[in-house]
Every structure is written in C-alpha cells, then in structure tokens.
Design an enzyme around this catalytic site. Structure first.
Site, PDB file in Angstrom:
ATOM      1  N   ARG A  47     -28.336  33.767   9.195  1.00  0.00           N
ATOM      2  CA  ARG A  47     -29.551  33.648  10.023  1.00  0.00           C
ATOM      3  C   ARG A  47     -29.406  34.491  11.282  1.00  0.00           C
ATOM      4  O   ARG A  47     -30.339  35.195  11.681  1.00  0.00           O
ATOM      5  CB  ARG A  47     -29.789  32.165  10.362  1.00  0.00           C
ATOM      6  CG  ARG A  47     -30.912  31.910  11.342  1.00  0.00           C
ATOM      7  CD  ARG A  47     -32.255  32.488  10.895  1.00  0.00           C
ATOM      8  NE  ARG A  47     -32.702  31.958   9.616  1.00  0.00           N
ATOM      9  CZ  ARG A  47     -33.771  32.424   8.953  1.00  0.00           C
ATOM     10  NH1 ARG A  47     -34.493  33.409   9.449  1.00  0.00           N
ATOM     11  NH2 ARG A  47     -34.111  31.909   7.794  1.00  0.00           N
TER      12      ARG A  47
ATOM     13  N   LYS B  25     -23.654  29.739   5.214  1.00  0.00           N
ATOM     14  CA  LYS B  25     -22.912  29.392   6.433  1.00  0.00           C
ATOM     15  C   LYS B  25     -22.057  30.540   6.979  1.00  0.00           C
ATOM     16  O   LYS B  25     -21.161  30.327   7.790  1.00  0.00           O
ATOM     17  CB  LYS B  25     -22.013  28.145   6.244  1.00  0.00           C
ATOM     18  CG  LYS B  25     -22.692  26.906   5.707  1.00  0.00           C
ATOM     19  CD  LYS B  25     -24.040  26.603   6.275  1.00  0.00           C
ATOM     20  CE  LYS B  25     -24.067  26.169   7.705  1.00  0.00           C
ATOM     21  NZ  LYS B  25     -25.481  25.939   8.167  1.00  0.00           N
TER      22      LYS B  25
HETATM   23  N1  LIG Z   1     -25.592  33.829  17.316  1.00  0.00           N
HETATM   24  C1  LIG Z   1     -25.312  32.753  16.589  1.00  0.00           C
HETATM   25  N2  LIG Z   1     -25.878  31.559  16.902  1.00  0.00           N
HETATM   26  C2  LIG Z   1     -25.590  30.469  16.172  1.00  0.00           C
HETATM   27  N3  LIG Z   1     -24.790  30.451  15.074  1.00  0.00           N
HETATM   28  C3  LIG Z   1     -24.222  31.619  14.735  1.00  0.00           C
HETATM   29  C4  LIG Z   1     -24.452  32.793  15.474  1.00  0.00           C
HETATM   30  N4  LIG Z   1     -23.743  33.798  14.891  1.00  0.00           N
HETATM   31  C5  LIG Z   1     -23.106  33.258  13.866  1.00  0.00           C
HETATM   32  N5  LIG Z   1     -23.387  31.948  13.756  1.00  0.00           N
HETATM   33  C6  LIG Z   1     -22.839  31.077  12.736  1.00  0.00           C
HETATM   34  O1  LIG Z   1     -23.808  30.965  11.701  1.00  0.00           O
HETATM   35  C7  LIG Z   1     -23.434  29.799  10.979  1.00  0.00           C
HETATM   36  C8  LIG Z   1     -24.576  29.411  10.065  1.00  0.00           C
HETATM   37  O2  LIG Z   1     -24.614  30.376   9.059  1.00  0.00           O
HETATM   38  P1  LIG Z   1     -25.929  30.711   8.243  1.00  0.00           P
HETATM   39  O3  LIG Z   1     -27.013  31.103   9.169  1.00  0.00           O
HETATM   40  O4  LIG Z   1     -25.549  31.713   7.230  1.00  0.00           O
HETATM   41  O5  LIG Z   1     -26.236  29.314   7.577  1.00  0.00           O
HETATM   42  S1  LIG Z   1     -27.206  29.024   6.345  1.00  0.00           S
HETATM   43  O6  LIG Z   1     -26.467  29.308   5.133  1.00  0.00           O
HETATM   44  O7  LIG Z   1     -28.406  29.839   6.486  1.00  0.00           O
HETATM   45  O8  LIG Z   1     -27.496  27.564   6.456  1.00  0.00           O
HETATM   46  C9  LIG Z   1     -23.077  28.801  12.033  1.00  0.00           C
HETATM   47  O9  LIG Z   1     -22.118  27.924  11.474  1.00  0.00           O
HETATM   48  P2  LIG Z   1     -21.695  26.543  12.165  1.00  0.00           P
HETATM   49  O10 LIG Z   1     -21.109  26.917  13.480  1.00  0.00           O
HETATM   50  O11 LIG Z   1     -20.687  25.961  11.267  1.00  0.00           O
HETATM   51  O12 LIG Z   1     -22.937  25.724  12.296  1.00  0.00           O
HETATM   52  C10 LIG Z   1     -22.528  29.653  13.164  1.00  0.00           C
HETATM   53  O13 LIG Z   1     -21.145  29.553  13.339  1.00  0.00           O
END
Ligand SMILES: Nc1ncnc2c1ncn2[C@@H]1O[C@H](COP(=O)(O)OS(=O)(=O)O)[C@@H](OP(=O)(O)O)[C@H]1O
Length: 424
Positions: free
Chosen positions: A179, A175
């Site tokens: 990604r 999180k």
């Molecule tokens: N560009 C962009 N678009 C969407 N989301 C973004 C982006 N950059 C960072 N994030 C933040 O990434 C959070 C998810 O983290 P991960 O990708 O590491 O999650 S996971 O562990 O693979 O499930 C996700 O967490 P949440 O907001 O809590 O859903 C986002 O805050």
C-alpha cells in the site's frame, strides 16, 4: 567476474549489493559461479531430505506440489514443501522461453530463526492520521474489496481519457508494504491506479477482461495504469493469466523479511479474530520436533523462492522489480527512484515528497498544496506486533534461511534478512 549470491551475504551497502544476474533472463556464468549455485541447490535438497527423514513428513511431500499450490487459506494446506524441488537458480535465470505449464514440486520445512520486531510508535491518543486519498483508509485488510467498491473506484476518476488494462502491477507480497508503495507511485502525475484491490487474476478472473478494464481509472495517452493485489504473487494461475493479458506487463514485488511478514500477517488476522491460537501454536506442526507448519499461509507466503519460480516460467527477470519493504520505510525516495526507472517514468517522486512522521513511526507523503491533510497510511498499517517467543523466531529464521538464499540467487539481490539476525 560476477559474484553470485549464496557465496556472498557479506555486509554490503544495502540490498542490491550482489551483482545481479543478467537482466532479461539469459546469461552465462563462469564455472566457479555455476559450481557455487549447484552446491547451494544441493544443500537445499539435503536440508529438505534430512528434514523430511527426521520429521517424518516423508518424501511424499516432494511429490505433492498441489499441497502448496492451493490458495493460502490458513490451515488448509498440509505437507512440507521441498526447497530442493526448485529448479537451480542457473536454470531459473534462463529466459522464460515459451511459457510452459508450471511443473514445480512443492517446497519445504527446515527449522529456523529471526528477531524481527520493528519498533512501533503507537498513535498518540486523538491523533488523526488522515488519508488524503480515500484508498489510504479503505485498504482492504484481507483483500475484502467488493464489487461495489470497485465500481466506485472506477467511477471516481475524472471524465477524460480512456480506461485501459494495467501496464504494471504490484503483485505482492501481502504485508510487504504494497500500500505504501502504491500510494507513493500514485503521487506521480503519469500514473493512475485503482485504490482498491481488484483481485482479478485470483478471485474475479471469470468476470473477464472487460470487467477488469472497467475497474481501472481513465488515463491519458502516456499515463500508466496500475493496480495492486498482493495475493497475485502466491496465486498459481496468476502468471499465466497476466501473461495472456499482456506479456510485457511490468511486475513489482515488495518483499520483506519473511519472519516479520508472517508476524505482520498474523497480527492482521488477530485484529479481526482475537480468539485465534497464538502465533507460536500456529507456526508449528510439532513444536517438540521443531517442525514448522509450512502449510500455514502466514508461513507459506514467505517462501518467496518457491513462488517466484512460478513467475519465472512466464516472465523474464528483467520484467520483475523487487522492492525492499525494509528500505521502503528507511529510504522511500531511494526505492521510488528504482520504481520510476523501472516503469520508464521521470523521477518526479523524490525525497521532497516524504517526511518521517514520528508518531506514526513511518514515512508519510507530504500534503499536497491543495489539501490540509497529511498522507500517512491508516491504522491497519504499522500495527503493534505481539511479542513472539524468541526461540520460535529463531526457528523460523532458520527455516527461511535456505529459501532466502535461493531467493537472493534468483533475483541477484541480497535483502540482508540474515544480517538483521546477526545484529540482534
Ligand atoms: N509508509 C508506511 N506507512 C505505514 N506502513 C508502511 C509504510 N511503509 C511500509 N509499511 C509497512 O507496510 C505493511 C503493510 O503492508 P501492505 O500494505 O502490503 O499490507 S496489505 O497486504 O495490503 O494488507 C505494514 O506492516 P505492519 O507494520 O506489520 O502493519 C508496514 O510495516
């Protein structure tokens, strides 16, 4: 003279404002710096001691590193960690020397704080956030990558080049924004990455390196092979295993305010299991006493200093890049510049590649010329977090503070998570 963390967290230009410790793990510090570091370690020890005496977790917790070592299954671990058990940052900065079996003790609970909460823009009804790469939508939520998906991931690559073991890995944190980072890196022509999470160094290790290599996309000479599996960062065996694959593997960790990260983690679980108890209930061992349940994986993962210590026994700091999850949202091109430098790549992915999608509330990759689809991440990224009791957030912030300070010291980067608090 070099400034050292602990001493600092002064409002600065951004993460990285602290003078980094000598990259490569070796370096000398002047006596004042050493004094500060010692004081900091000492205060962490005292924090833990007081906490365990008051909370009755007892010094036994100090002697049970196993409690924190296991895989972070929610509720599976009991016992408070001890921050004092971490080696002093001075020691941690030393070269990892010869990889030694990790002998760390556990880590801890001290009460805490934070008013996390990113402002979320819900997707407008009917809006399609399309994924140019299948991996965008297919991102496993609890890393549910199947063998079938993995073999598909490996076979969808063009039929040229060779499959190679990865030279660089995004190892965490769950999180943190892993990604978003991987997809931005994939926009670079000299990088090829697996879209799914292989989980080789935690769940699939017994399948062997040939299995792992086969999961990888084909690359041409000079191209870098990568994968991301965020659970590696909290997997005790991962550093040793990765080191034995290739000791020059480059490691990237995307870190985010641990309080926000915990809420994000909880939000993900809640989306799949709506019947789970509230965050407030899960966060405490004993709410009246203010005892945080550091054995809950959502909390434990955010004790970055503890996990990092494990990695530093095998890899020098110079081989690990820490990306700010917060800055990745505010300034993706800025973080990407650091990532490309670290990977020895030409800075090809720049601000021209990103645009801010107001509906999504996040930066997205601009559509490539040959596609009509914009490249925002799927709906599992950027979920609306539930409202958490501000008192619980406050306690969590206080709990994490000493660990965060330790983490800033270890990395030489101030991520300013405490500053967010004072701004609220
Ligand atoms: N560009 C962009 N678009 C969407 N989301 C973004 C982006 N950059 C960072 N994030 C933040 O990434 C959070 C998810 O983290 P991960 O990708 O590491 O999650 S996971 O562990 O693979 O499930 C996700 O967490 P949440 O907001 O809590 O859903 C986002 O805050």
């Amino acid at each position: 003279g070099a400034r050292y963390p602990g001493a600092v967290p002064a409002p600065g230009p951004g993460p990285g404002a602290l003078s980094p410790p000598p990259r490569g793990g070796r370096g000398s510090k002047g006596p004042p710096a050493r004094k500060l570091l010692c004081m900091c370690s000492l205060s962490l020890c005292l924090t833990y001691l007081c906490y365990s005496l008051m909370g009755g977790t007892g010094p036994g917790a100090l002697r049970s590193p196993a409690g924190l070592r296991g895989s972070p299954a929610p509720g599976a671990l009991r016992g408070s960690p001890a921050p004092g058990a971490l080696r002093s940052p001075a020691a941690l900065r030393g070269s990892p020397a010869t990889p030694a079996p990790p002998t760390r003790a556990s880590n801890a609970s001290s009460p805490a704080v934070s008013a996390a909460g990113w402002l979320r823009t819900a997707l407008a009804p009917g809006e399609v956030i399309a994924a140019q790469s299948g991996a965008f939508e297919r991102d496993p939520q609890e890393s549910s990558t199947t063998d079938e998906e993995l073999s598909r991931a490996g076979s969808t690559t063009p039929d040229y080049g060779e499959k190679r073991l990865p030279q660089a890995l995004i190892i965490g944190v769950k999180k943190g924004g892993t990604r978003a980072l991987l997809e931005a890196i994939r926009a670079h022509p000299d990088v090829r990455a697996v879209g799914t999470e292989p989980h080789f160094f935690d769940r699939n290790y017994e399948k062997g390196l040939e299995w792992y290599r086969n999961v990888m996309p084909k690359t041409l000479d000079g191209q870098i092979t990568m994968e991301k599996t965020p659970s590696y960062f909290v997997t005790n065996e991962a550093p040793k295993r990765i080191h034995s694959m290739a000791k020059d593997t480059k490691l990237i960790v995307v870190v985010r305010n641990p309080v926000t990260r915990a809420i994000s983690d909880y939000t993900q679980t809640l989306s799949k299991k709506p019947e789970i108890p509230t965050f407030e209930i899960l966060a405490f061992k004993n709410r009246t006493l203010g005892l945080i349940d550091a054995s809950w994986s959502a909390i434990r993962i955010g004790i970055y200093a503890l996990h990092l210590e494990n990695w530093l026994q095998y890899f020098p700091l110079s081989q690990i890049l820490f990306v700010s999850g917060e800055r990745l949202i505010i300034d993706p091109a800025g973080e990407m510049a650091k990532v490309q430098d670290f990977l020895g790549l030409k800075r090809i992915v720049t601000e021209k590649h990103f645009y801010f999608n107001k509906t999504k509330g996040f930066p997205c990759l601009k559509k490539p010329e040959d596609s009509s689809a914009p490249r925002c991440l799927g709906k599992s990224k950027g979920r609306t977090h539930p409202q958490i009791d501000p008192d619980v957030i406050h306690r969590l912030r206080k709990f994490y503070k000493p660990f965060n300070v330790m983490f800033y010291q270890m990395t030489g980067q101030d991520f300013q998570w405490e500053q967010e608090e004072s701004e609220k």
